[in-house]
Design an enzyme around this catalytic site. Structure first.
Site, short mmCIF file in Angstrom:
data_model
loop_
_atom_site.label_atom_id
_atom_site.label_comp_id
_atom_site.label_asym_id
_atom_site.label_seq_id
_atom_site.Cartn_x
_atom_site.Cartn_y
_atom_site.Cartn_z
N CYS A 94 0.82 -1.21 0.00
CA CYS A 94 0.00 0.00 0.00
C CYS A 94 0.86 1.27 0.00
CB CYS A 94 -1.00 -0.05 1.16
SG CYS A 94 -2.43 0.99 0.87
N HIS A 193 -3.51 -5.65 2.33
CA HIS A 193 -3.16 -5.86 3.73
C HIS A 193 -3.71 -7.23 4.14
CE1 HIS A 193 -2.13 -1.61 4.34
NE2 HIS A 193 -3.22 -1.30 3.66
N1 GLN Z 1 -2.10 6.83 2.45
C1 GLN Z 1 -2.18 6.01 1.29
C2 GLN Z 1 -3.53 6.10 0.59
O1 GLN Z 1 -4.54 6.41 1.21
C3 GLN Z 1 -1.87 4.58 1.64
C4 GLN Z 1 -2.89 3.95 2.55
C5 GLN Z 1 -2.46 2.65 3.15
O2 GLN Z 1 -1.26 2.35 3.19
N2 GLN Z 1 -3.38 1.89 3.68
O3 GLN Z 1 -3.59 5.88 -0.58
#
Ligand code: GLN
Length: 256
Positions: A94, A193
């Site tokens: 992510c 995740h």
């Molecule tokens: N902040 C990033 C987004 O919203 C990654 C989010 C995350 O790692 N869950 O795209």
């Protein structure tokens, strides 16, 4: 690496990035080696720590926009690590995936440079992508991947980037081609995740085989298939007891 040496798994900035227990990916990697009689250790590379020396594999997780921005700058400032990341195997989840790209655009149109390891760019989507995801991995023998996504950033793959998987349920990279994540000979990047390697141990073994340089023997752990079925049911919105036909249909789609 030699057979006798300890595999060093560098967990990057677990104090900054690592939503949804992404640090568990490092534990899964270490445990899947240890249970096969191969020494492994997880090296925590926190924001306050000195250079960890070279690791065999790095893991970087997800996080909120501000944490991600801090992590990007921190990694850009740590030259030794940045150089090591160019050629070492990495699992990036992510925010971790976005950080390895060319740039990340925020909600005001400002672009922050990334590490430039992946030919990907990230811009905010119309709405957050939140929920269970099911994909079909392009790596031979890996098959279906399940995970949980929560991100606003949508990732565009440039000409030098290949997807990790094709989305069957969920959003993934958020591009019309239905791609999920990014894949190079050294990087596995994904929005999943879970932790993704706990849900998809075959992907963990793909990474480990790259590090060890040979195939690893199968590792049967109790409940692994049950946990996988549970997540397949969640991602496909099917009750667990009716999963049998769904699994068969997914399998047909996979092999068609
Ligand atoms: N902040 C990033 C987004 O919203 C990654 C989010 C995350 O790692 N869950 O795209």
């Amino acid at each position: 690496m030699s057979r006798e040496s300890t595999v060093r798994i560098g967990l990057l900035l677990p104090d900054v990035l690592g939503t949804y227990s992404d640090r568990g990916n490092a534990v899964v990697l270490a445990q899947r080696l240890l249970r096969r009689g191969i020494d492994a250790e997880v090296i925590m590379v926190t924001a306050g720590s000195r250079s960890p020396g070279r690791c065999d594999l790095y893991v970087i997780g997800g996080g909120e926009d501000a944490a991600q921005s801090f992590a990007t700058d921190w990694l850009l400032q740590h030259r030794d690590l940045r150089v090591a990341l160019q050629t070492t195997r990495i699992l990036a989840v992510c925010a971790g995936l976005q950080v390895l790209g060319q740039w990340i655009e925020d909600g005001h149109g400002r672009r922050q440079p990334g590490l430039g390891i992946l030919d990907v760019t990230t811009s905010p989507g119309q709405r957050r992508a939140v929920g269970e995801v099911l994909t079909r991995c392009v790596l031979p023998g890996v098959g279906l991947l399940t995970g949980f996504e929560n991100h606003r950033g949508m990732t565009h793959l440039g000409p030098d980037a290949a997807p990790l998987a094709v989305v069957m349920h969920g959003v993934g990279n958020g591009s019309p081609d239905g791609s999920e994540g990014a894949l190079t000979p050294t990087v596995v990047g994904t929005y999943l995740h879970g932790p993704v390697l706990a849900r998809n141990p075959v992907l963990a073994d793909h990474l480990l085989q790259g590090v060890i340089g040979r195939d690893l023997p199968a590792l049967e752990l109790p409940d692994q298939e049950d946990v996988r079925d549970m997540h397949l049911a969640l991602a496909t919105h099917h009750p667990l007891e009716r999963l049998g036909p769904v699994r068969a249909a997914l399998h047909r789609r996979r092999s068609s």
